[in-house]
Design a protein around this motif. Structure first.
Motif, mmCIF file in Angstrom:
data_model
loop_
_atom_site.group_PDB
_atom_site.id
_atom_site.type_symbol
_atom_site.label_atom_id
_atom_site.label_comp_id
_atom_site.label_asym_id
_atom_site.label_seq_id
_atom_site.Cartn_x
_atom_site.Cartn_y
_atom_site.Cartn_z
ATOM 1 N N THR A 1 40.805 39.712 -72.433
ATOM 2 C CA THR A 1 41.817 39.750 -73.343
ATOM 3 C C THR A 1 43.029 39.055 -72.729
ATOM 4 O OG1 THR A 1 41.022 42.004 -74.137
ATOM 5 C CG2 THR A 1 43.392 41.449 -74.732
ATOM 6 N N ALA A 2 43.067 39.164 -71.545
ATOM 7 C CA ALA A 2 44.449 38.722 -70.846
ATOM 8 C C ALA A 2 43.934 37.128 -70.950
ATOM 9 C CB ALA A 2 44.497 38.888 -69.817
ATOM 10 N N TYR A 3 42.935 36.518 -70.918
ATOM 11 C CA TYR A 3 42.497 35.187 -70.851
ATOM 12 C C TYR A 3 42.880 34.583 -72.207
ATOM 13 C CZ TYR A 3 40.389 30.562 -70.417
ATOM 14 O OH TYR A 3 39.982 29.409 -70.894
ATOM 15 N N LYS A 4 42.518 35.213 -73.237
ATOM 16 C CA LYS A 4 42.514 35.027 -74.666
ATOM 17 C C LYS A 4 44.202 34.540 -74.869
ATOM 18 C CE LYS A 4 38.198 36.965 -76.083
ATOM 19 N NZ LYS A 4 37.857 38.293 -76.436
ATOM 20 N N TRP A 5 44.993 35.643 -74.441
ATOM 21 C CA TRP A 5 46.203 35.649 -74.898
ATOM 22 C C TRP A 5 47.038 34.627 -73.938
ATOM 23 C CZ3 TRP A 5 44.029 39.230 -77.604
ATOM 24 C CH2 TRP A 5 44.793 39.717 -78.557
ATOM 25 N N SER A 6 46.517 34.502 -72.741
ATOM 26 C CA SER A 6 47.321 33.570 -71.904
ATOM 27 C C SER A 6 46.678 32.120 -71.756
ATOM 28 C CB SER A 6 47.543 34.089 -70.526
ATOM 29 O OG SER A 6 46.158 34.135 -69.900
ATOM 30 N N GLY A 7 45.346 32.373 -72.019
ATOM 31 C CA GLY A 7 44.761 30.851 -72.039
ATOM 32 C C GLY A 7 44.654 30.311 -70.645
ATOM 33 N N ASN A 8 44.674 31.114 -69.587
ATOM 34 C CA ASN A 8 44.578 30.363 -68.247
ATOM 35 C C ASN A 8 44.213 31.464 -67.213
ATOM 36 O OD1 ASN A 8 46.038 30.270 -65.680
ATOM 37 N ND2 ASN A 8 47.213 28.640 -66.279
ATOM 38 N N ARG A 9 43.165 30.982 -66.456
ATOM 39 C CA ARG A 9 42.526 31.919 -65.908
ATOM 40 C C ARG A 9 43.171 32.878 -64.829
ATOM 41 N NH1 ARG A 9 36.842 29.981 -62.830
ATOM 42 N NH2 ARG A 9 36.977 31.604 -61.246
ATOM 43 N N SER A 10 43.880 31.747 -63.976
ATOM 44 C CA SER A 10 44.748 32.758 -62.993
ATOM 45 C C SER A 10 45.606 33.602 -63.488
ATOM 46 C CB SER A 10 45.252 31.646 -61.841
ATOM 47 O OG SER A 10 46.200 30.775 -62.685
ATOM 48 N N ASP A 11 46.304 33.083 -64.535
ATOM 49 C CA ASP A 11 47.203 34.146 -65.241
ATOM 50 C C ASP A 11 46.272 35.544 -65.827
ATOM 51 O OD1 ASP A 11 49.272 32.357 -64.770
ATOM 52 O OD2 ASP A 11 49.565 32.157 -66.845
ATOM 53 N N ALA A 12 45.456 35.158 -66.092
ATOM 54 C CA ALA A 12 44.595 36.195 -66.768
ATOM 55 C C ALA A 12 44.249 37.253 -65.790
ATOM 56 C CB ALA A 12 43.133 35.734 -67.505
ATOM 57 N N GLU A 13 43.739 36.708 -64.443
ATOM 58 C CA GLU A 13 43.291 37.580 -63.430
ATOM 59 C C GLU A 13 44.594 38.228 -62.962
ATOM 60 O OE1 GLU A 13 39.636 34.711 -61.687
ATOM 61 O OE2 GLU A 13 41.704 34.803 -60.660
ATOM 62 N N ASP A 14 45.830 37.552 -62.931
ATOM 63 C CA ASP A 14 46.931 38.471 -62.601
ATOM 64 C C ASP A 14 47.494 39.522 -63.357
ATOM 65 O OD1 ASP A 14 47.068 36.712 -60.361
ATOM 66 O OD2 ASP A 14 48.985 35.592 -61.213
ATOM 67 N N ILE A 15 47.352 39.127 -64.772
ATOM 68 C CA ILE A 15 47.586 40.152 -65.626
ATOM 69 C C ILE A 15 46.534 41.206 -65.565
ATOM 70 C CG2 ILE A 15 47.743 40.645 -68.196
ATOM 71 C CD1 ILE A 15 48.383 37.721 -68.674
ATOM 72 N N ALA A 16 45.197 41.021 -65.681
ATOM 73 C CA ALA A 16 44.050 41.998 -65.373
ATOM 74 C C ALA A 16 44.654 42.991 -64.145
ATOM 75 C CB ALA A 16 42.976 41.322 -65.182
ATOM 76 N N GLN A 17 45.097 42.245 -63.177
ATOM 77 C CA GLN A 17 45.301 43.158 -61.859
ATOM 78 C C GLN A 17 46.537 44.228 -62.247
ATOM 79 O OE1 GLN A 17 45.060 41.410 -58.037
ATOM 80 N NE2 GLN A 17 46.386 42.900 -56.837
ATOM 81 N N ASP A 18 47.453 43.450 -62.999
ATOM 82 C CA ASP A 18 48.770 44.213 -63.114
ATOM 83 C C ASP A 18 48.139 45.406 -63.977
ATOM 84 O OD1 ASP A 18 50.122 42.670 -61.744
ATOM 85 O OD2 ASP A 18 51.074 41.557 -63.503
ATOM 86 N N GLN B 1 54.779 36.730 -69.653
ATOM 87 C CA GLN B 1 55.290 35.369 -70.049
ATOM 88 C C GLN B 1 56.829 35.578 -70.347
ATOM 89 O OE1 GLN B 1 52.794 35.151 -73.695
ATOM 90 N NE2 GLN B 1 51.069 34.276 -72.434
ATOM 91 N N ARG B 2 57.192 36.616 -70.445
ATOM 92 C CA ARG B 2 58.638 36.493 -70.587
ATOM 93 C C ARG B 2 59.524 36.136 -68.963
ATOM 94 N NH1 ARG B 2 60.065 41.914 -74.334
ATOM 95 N NH2 ARG B 2 59.288 40.685 -76.207
ATOM 96 N N ALA B 3 58.838 36.869 -68.075
ATOM 97 C CA ALA B 3 59.389 36.621 -66.688
ATOM 98 C C ALA B 3 58.870 35.181 -66.565
ATOM 99 C CB ALA B 3 58.428 37.460 -65.747
ATOM 100 N N ARG B 4 58.101 34.378 -66.999
ATOM 101 C CA ARG B 4 58.085 33.085 -66.718
ATOM 102 C C ARG B 4 58.991 32.376 -67.536
ATOM 103 N NH1 ARG B 4 51.912 31.478 -66.197
ATOM 104 N NH2 ARG B 4 52.505 32.631 -64.287
ATOM 105 N N THR B 5 59.299 32.947 -68.691
ATOM 106 C CA THR B 5 60.395 32.088 -69.407
ATOM 107 C C THR B 5 61.513 32.113 -68.663
ATOM 108 O OG1 THR B 5 59.129 32.982 -71.189
ATOM 109 C CG2 THR B 5 61.095 31.636 -71.753
ATOM 110 N N ARG B 6 61.707 33.121 -68.040
ATOM 111 C CA ARG B 6 62.965 33.293 -67.426
ATOM 112 C C ARG B 6 63.158 32.326 -66.265
ATOM 113 N NH1 ARG B 6 62.605 38.844 -68.352
ATOM 114 N NH2 ARG B 6 61.608 39.166 -66.384
ATOM 115 N N ARG B 7 61.970 32.273 -65.625
ATOM 116 C CA ARG B 7 61.699 31.265 -64.499
ATOM 117 C C ARG B 7 61.614 29.680 -64.998
ATOM 118 N NH1 ARG B 7 58.204 35.068 -62.126
ATOM 119 N NH2 ARG B 7 56.629 33.548 -62.633
#
Lengths: 181, 724
Positions: free
Chosen positions: A42-59, A93-99
């Motif tokens: 799910t995280a991958y589909k939403w973020s479209g990026n493997r490392s982000d998806a892994e981070d999200i999944a861990q969170d 994604q919001r955190a990233r936008t902020r950055r």
């Protein structure tokens, strides 16, 4: 695609949830083990990026450790899990936008992905990029309905709104994506 | 919808591939989730309510607002039923609360609950309840959308550990929210009525919950939270846990002439109190165990000459500084110190907590340095093994002779907090290693170092204690070292160490590590006598009342003294143990208990023939470290040995008294509270002695800290009550 979060191992996740809520560590570990892939996907589909998806999944996994106790069986465990995962995606994604790195994230639509072996995969990729760039609510609605193949009621439950609102988000999304469709 | 899917261009989205997650990411996520889970479980065990207030917000937003939405309809019933009952019970609960003998302050919430459930339920004044509701309408409406009916369920869930204070704190928001619900019903009668029919059965389900949630409500009527705060006992700022105990009360000699207790050589309480005071707040009263405060210091008692009598006993009687009419009996015991040549070989297993929470400067790093110190003191033939648990688990160091110091230190150094694997078998592994390398006639000991996570592989605390007891009987003992603050589970530490024939120490600084592991390392490792019990029988001809200062958690029954099956404290090489009794001599006029009007003397006359000149009779029982049969030491305390002035007592006796006075004042004792901080400091200053290690000087600093945190009141009449 099969509906995500349907239990694949045959052990009822509901009873695992109950055990884990009572403090059974092994049950919790199994529960996470069973659902990790689905969270990640799910995280991958939403973020479209493997490392982000892994981070999200861990969170999400970490979050489950502390908030599982508040799951109340009111909605299906899978819906609840979607909600948490979607929130995690949004937070990230919001955190990233902020950055100010949002642009990079979007540009990097999985460059490490499989090569485009079919022509319509390329087209699909553009569509994905556009969908991910939609406003959050519209994106969530589109992905839940079309990618996760849920019905409007389930999507409404996950998004915390009415079915008609989901339909409206889909409608808006189609208007935004008109050029691509 | 599936119809349009065929033509819907968006359905193309389904075909996108998802690359699999890397296995390492998966592992990391699983491990991290378990750490979070453990942390949450630990936190849960400390709370009495299960769901945290903020956790269900996603649900909460909708429950009352949109009853038309299909799936919520069913769920409306319980909250509505509860709401109706809340409406009935709110004034009732308040009335019960204010008109019965429930004292709000200093009574645990648990007790409150029990009392109320047993109350008969008077009829409800409906008009009154509505009036109340209307008045507070506005405030309550603001709360309403946040209501989550599950919170009420949460109150009913019995949760393992009973943290009274936390429960009190948590119940305040719950009350506020149940009230909000009550008002909700009044506000939305139109919407609600359609679904209201099954009200009656719901009423059955709810009253208990409501009774519970209402009771704590305080004087404020509807707006509860601030008032409920008033009845909460001092908030524990740290989250550390201590066994609760009641100060040992005054006893009347004619009724209970015999006092029995087990010795206690632990010092954890002092280190904890010191840390609290240095950090600027008063420790929890339950954290102050007077005997551990006193026994933190070493006293210069005369040591026994040979291993035949493993310890000597010293008794002094002198006037009490905080009450001129009573006296103190000081009983001091010192353990035999075997010469270096007699030292037994040691087989030590360090069982080290490497959970994520240990990753703080005052935990794992301090622990490493502390164990380094201990390794330095070992002799070449001693064996060390290291087992880690909770974070990275398993054997870190196989049994290694202490002469390979570098190897041991390197293994220690490699320990890292928050590793990835779930380490469950920590304790069994540690005991296995200890048993494999067991030295006959030597020291076999597991040393558990932790900041409070006892998930060593046996989850049930009772099973854990049983396991340790069994191993203790097999000859492997256990000591526990506590580190850090915030998570410390002192009660479990004490229970494990006591059942493992070991001691529990709390290490807050490197200096403390030095004291526990080096200066007293021999004492803590080399047990010279076990199950040491003390029994004192007072002579009613001289003593009318007595009170044992401290040792509340170590009290034994009178019959336990001669029962060798009953476990008691151990004494190590060179350990000193000090116990103080405050006694009221007959005819001193300081008796707190009035004499009986009828037949008070029969018991004394009938059985006790006063033995001439004996104030009391001291008996000690102990077993050799490997023995099963206890030996008895007896000693009379002569009445004329009492000193006329405290100034004549030894430095050690006065020092122990000063520490006792300080501890009593610190914990708000019912006794001996009349001394001012200044007087205690003066007493301590005069009794400091040579104080080579500086621990006594440090204690005097602590008195200053305590005095500045909790100054004596200006009108304190203490001076008048004290002899100058």
């Amino acid at each position: 695609m099969p509906q995500a979060f349907v239990d694949e191992s045959g052990v009822a996740p509901e009873s695992l949830v109950l055990l884990a809520q009572r403090g059974d560590r092994a049950a919790f570990a199994e529960l996470i083990g069973q659902h990790y892939d689905l969270i990640y996907r799910t995280a991958y589909k939403w973020s479209g990026n493997r490392s982000d998806a892994e981070d999200i999944a861990q969170d999400v996994c970490v979050k489950l450790g502390s908030v599982l106790g508040s799951f109340d069986n009111r909605s299906a465990f899978s819906s609840w899990l979607y909600r948490i995962t979607l929130n995690a995606v949004r937070d990230m994604q919001r955190a990233r936008t902020r950055r100010g790195r949002h642009v990079d994230a979007l540009a990097q639509v999985s460059p490490e992905d499989y090569p485009p072996d079919q022509e319509d995969a390329t087209a699909a990729r553009e569509l994905w990029a556009a969908v991910r760039a939609l406003p959050e609510k519209q994106r969530d609605a589109v992905l839940l309905i079309y990618v996760e193949d849920l019905n409007h009621a389930a999507a409404a439950d996950i998004m915390g709104c009415k079915e008609t609102t989901v339909s409206w988000h889909i409608h808006e999304a189609k208007k935004t994506l008109r050029g691509l469709l | 919808m599936s119809n349009d899917m065929q033509n819907d261009p968006l359905s193309r989205l389904k075909s996108a591939p998802v690359p699999p997650a890397s296995p390492s990411a998966r592992e990391r996520a699983l491990a991290a989730s378990l750490v979070a889970f453990d942390a949450a479980q630990n936190a849960d065990a400390k709370k009495t309510l299960s769901p945290a207030q903020g956790s269900g917000w996603l649900n909460r937003l909708k429950s009352m607002i949109n009853p038309k939405e299909g799936i919520w309809t069913m769920d409306m019933r319980i909250p509505l039923g509860t709401a109706a009952v809340a409406l009935l019970l709110l004034p009732l609960g308040y009335q019960l609360y204010s008109s019965t003998a429930i004292t709000p302050v200093s009574t645990g919430t648990n007790e409150l609950t029990v009392v109320t459930e047993n109350q008969p339920v008077p009829p409800v004044d409906a008009a009154k309840s509505e009036a109340v509701v209307d008045e507070k309408d506005t405030e309550i409406q603001m709360l309403q959308p946040r209501f989550d009916p599950n919170l009420i369920d949460g109150v009913e869930k019995p949760d393992g550990a009973a943290g009274t204070m936390v429960m009190a704190e948590e119940s305040a928001p719950v009350e506020a929210q149940s009230m909000a619900l009550a008002v909700g019903t009044v506000d939305q009668p139109a919407i609600v009525n359609g679904d209201m029919e099954p009200m009656a059965p719901m009423t059955m389900a709810a009253p208990q919950t409501q009774a519970r949630t209402m009771v704590g409500s305080g004087e404020g009527g509807m707006i509860i939270a601030p008032d409920a705060g008033g009845m909460i006992v001092t908030p524990d700022p740290s989250g550390d846990e201590f066994t609760e105990f009641v100060e040992s009360p005054l006893k009347v000699v004619k009724e209970e002439p015999v006092s029995t207790f087990s010795i206690d050589v632990d010092t954890a309480s002092y280190s904890y109190v010191r840390r609290s005071l240095v950090d600027g707040y008063l420790p929890d009263a339950d954290a102050v165990r007077i005997e551990e405060m006193i026994n933190y210091f070493s006293y210069d008692y005369q040591a026994p000459d040979s291993a035949e009598t493993p310890f000597s006993q010293n008794v002094t009687v002198f006037p009490t500084p905080w009450n001129p009419k009573t006296q103190i009996i000081q009983i001091g015991i010192k353990g035999y110190v075997p010469p270096a040549a007699e030292r037994k070989p040691a087989n030590l297993v360090f069982l080290i907590d490497t959970s994520g929470s240990m990753d703080e400067p005052d935990k794992l790093p301090l622990l490493k340095r502390s164990f380094g110190l201990l390794v330095d003191t070992l002799s070449a033939n001693d064996t060390v093994s290291i087992v880690a648990y909770a974070g990275s688990a398993g054997t870190v160091l196989n049994p290694t002779k202490a002469k390979d110091k570098a190897q041991i230190l390197a293994a220690l150094d490699n320990l890292a907090a928050g590793g990835s694997t779930a380490g469950a078998e920590g304790i069994t592994l540690a005991y296995q290693l200890a048993e494999q390398n067991k030295v006959a006639d030597g020291v076999n000991r597991v040393i558990l170092a932790t900041d409070g996570d006892f998930n060593v592989g046996i989850d049930d605390p009772e099973d854990l204690v049983d396991f340790i007891k069994t191993k203790r009987d097999g000859g492997v003992f256990l000591s526990v070292l506590g580190f850090g603050r915030g998570n410390l589970d002192d009660a479990t530490m004490q229970a494990l160490a006591q059942n493992g024939n070991g001691n529990a120490a709390y290490i807050d600084t490197f200096r403390e590590a030095q004291k526990v592991l080096v200066e007293q390392g021999g004492a803590n490792l080399q047990t010279i006598a076990k199950d040491v019990k003390i029994q004192v029988e007072f002579n009613p001809a001289f003593v009318s009342e007595y009170r044992l200062i401290g040792y509340e958690t170590r009290a034994l029954n009178r019959e336990d003294f001669n029962n060798d099956k009953v476990d008691a404290g151990e004494i190590g090489a060179g350990h000193t143990v000090t116990a103080l009794y405050e006694i009221t001599p007959v005819g001193s006029g300081a008796e707190l208990v009035d004499p009986l009007r009828y037949g008070s003397d029969t018991a004394a006359d009938g059985t006790v023939a006063p033995v001439g000149g004996e104030l009391a009779f001291l008996k000690l029982r102990y077993k050799a470290p490997e023995g099963d049969v206890s030996k008895l030491i007896e000693m009379p305390i002569a009445a004329d040995s009492a000193l006329a002035d405290i100034a004549r007592a030894s430095d050690d006796a006065r020092w122990a008294t000063a520490v006792a006075a300080f501890s009593q004042k610190l914990k708000g004792s019912n006794y001996g509270g009349t001394m001012t901080w200044d007087q205690i400091r003066d007493l301590a200053q005069g009794a400091r002695g040579s104080d080579e290690s500086g621990y006594r000087a440090e204690f005097i600093q602590l008195i200053n800290s305590a005095a500045s945190i909790s100054p004596d009141q200006a009108f304190d009449p203490a001076g008048a009550a004290l002899p100058e």
